[in-house]
Design an enzyme around this catalytic site. Sequence first.
Site, short mmCIF file in Angstrom:
data_model
loop_
_atom_site.label_atom_id
_atom_site.label_comp_id
_atom_site.label_asym_id
_atom_site.label_seq_id
_atom_site.Cartn_x
_atom_site.Cartn_y
_atom_site.Cartn_z
N LYS A 1 -33.95 65.59 -29.08
CA LYS A 1 -32.85 64.80 -29.63
C LYS A 1 -33.23 63.31 -29.70
CE LYS A 1 -28.14 63.51 -28.28
NZ LYS A 1 -28.48 62.09 -28.07
N LYS B 1 -38.70 60.86 -26.34
CA LYS B 1 -39.89 61.57 -26.86
C LYS B 1 -41.10 60.65 -26.98
CE LYS B 1 -37.96 62.68 -30.72
NZ LYS B 1 -36.62 62.22 -30.40
N LYS C 1 -38.76 55.58 -38.28
CA LYS C 1 -38.70 54.29 -37.57
C LYS C 1 -40.10 53.77 -37.23
CE LYS C 1 -36.11 55.03 -33.91
NZ LYS C 1 -35.98 56.50 -33.91
N ASP D 1 -34.57 66.30 -34.85
CA ASP D 1 -34.20 67.67 -35.14
C ASP D 1 -34.93 68.13 -36.40
OD1 ASP D 1 -32.89 70.03 -34.80
OD2 ASP D 1 -30.92 69.08 -34.56
#
Lengths: 385, 258
Positions: free
Chosen positions: B9, B14, B40, B128
């Site tokens: 998520k 991450k 990003k 996702d």
Amino acid sequence: MSRLCVFMLPLAPDYSGAASALFDLGGIVVMHDASGCTGNFTGYDEPRWMGSRSAVYCSGLRRMDAVLGNDEKFIDATLKAAEDLNPSIIAYLGSPVPTVIGTDLKGMAAETENISGIPSFGFPTTGLDYYDKGASDVFMALIRRFAKKKSTVEKTGKTLNVLGMLPLDMGNKGNSDRILTWLKNQDYEILSDFAMGLSVDQIKNCPDADLNLVVARSGLAAARFLEKKYGIPYICGLPLDDGAELKGRLEKQERFQPLPEAQSDKKGILIIHEQIFANELRALLSKKTDVPITVGSLFGLEEELKASQDLHLPDEYSAIQEINSGKYQVILADPEFEKVIRREDVRLVALPHLAVSSKLHWDEYPDYLGEDILKIIESTVREGN
Amino acid sequence: MRKIAVYGKGGIGKSTTTSNISAALADMGYRVLQIGCDPKADSTKNLMHGEKITSVLDAIREKGEGNITPEDVLFQGYGGVWCVEAGGPTPGIGCAGRGIITAFEKLEEIGAYEICRPDIILYDVLGDVVCGGFAMPIRGGYARNVFIVTSGEMMSLYAASNIASAVKNFGKRGYAQYSGVILNSRNIENEEVLVKKALEEIGGEIVSILPRSASVQEAEGEGKTVIEALPDSKMADAYRKLAENILDLSAEVENNYE
């Protein structure tokens, strides 16, 4: 926009080359498109289509399929067709819309094969490259998948694979058959013909050939691969007239047609066609005339087959500029080029190329191994004098 | 060669986790390539001392599609880790998923794998699997093992469940395997129990538990990974242990390069 054709027809795209390479294999070919690309291939780029039993389908991709990612629907429909047709292979070909939405054609093929056990392929053709790339990618994939180990049986020295034989280059008037017959008359045994009459068994056995004959650029990557992996030498060329030129080179296994240097300041001849064929034609022409002969290609040129003066003409505009540059007195090219000749002192000698003019002139191909080709040469020399 | 994708998520950590795994693996002597797959383009920032590198799509935007060189998009950070950011379209327009596909195609075209010659590739992928583009890192030829970063929070576990389902759906295509979750603790009550309970439905095991630690923020403040900034900290040990576990759980696959 530079690749827009304003005067000429759109050139044969990669999916047509891929579908043509797969056409005789006894498989199912699914073009993943809304129907325009399939229609372009079956209606305009493939003279074998009418009356054939070859299974070329359109997936019928629609807006909501693109939005929802309905891969399963297409896989299910293909599997259902496979139940009835018992195909040798299944191939999914891409088109512009799957390219834009990033459809995973190789993944669809993997899923199809997992369920059916039928060897399946996904070719991410885009409609943005040309036919020779599409066909080349298919030849490579088929050889990588099916070619068996080289047999240890003693060689005759006269077995041959023919690579790059497609109607998109050879037309619809029997040139491919005539070339094969000529080769057989020279005591060659044809192990495989990529891709007219091609079968999975032929592909399996192709590593046993003594020599590969590349008759068009689309077969060159496969020839290089077969040389690297199986040590099979290759030569590039096709027989024209009585085939004497090629006969000598086959015996010597001379890989390429010797290429001339541009030396004369006379106005020359520009041949716009498939590069290997154009080189053979130049060799014949150069025996009859001393004017400089340039090969031009709309589809790209292989460096190793290219004389210093030869030209890649990547779009219609650059072809028009070159044709009307004042450097040439004769243009030997598809009849459609007549439309773009703007100089009084330039003559066109018509030489159809199916990948350029599709069905408009596919029945007007000259007999490569007969008087037709001699007449073209005589006409070119006459116009040039 | 190992090819590993890290999903999870948005905001779950991450990129921080992936960068620390990369740094730990580099310290072990592996050649590592980390590819950020988030528009990003900030996956590799802590490997690059806080510097944002030029993404593949930025390079295409600036130089044109046919003019990209490897030097435009390949950068080496801490421990020699090769860093790449796929990048994305102008926010609010364009297609981010297609952007990832384009970036992957471009990396192959410019011979990125031949230059980096990685032992391990880590794909750090946006939250996702929303479309085909974000599934690209787990398609044929790319990642073989997928690890999902999650906390014990409901939304994070929900996302983990979706990602695991997507990966399993691709099973018929012979793609990447779902290989477990990395618990990035948020210090909520009974967090490990909650995650284990969720895993009864999702499947898989907890690969490692990363404790909540101020070291992460401290290192990030310096624009570094914990492995680089605080190598003797307990958190660095936790990341090193995670890197070892990932090596144990991931498969050796064929090279992307000759």
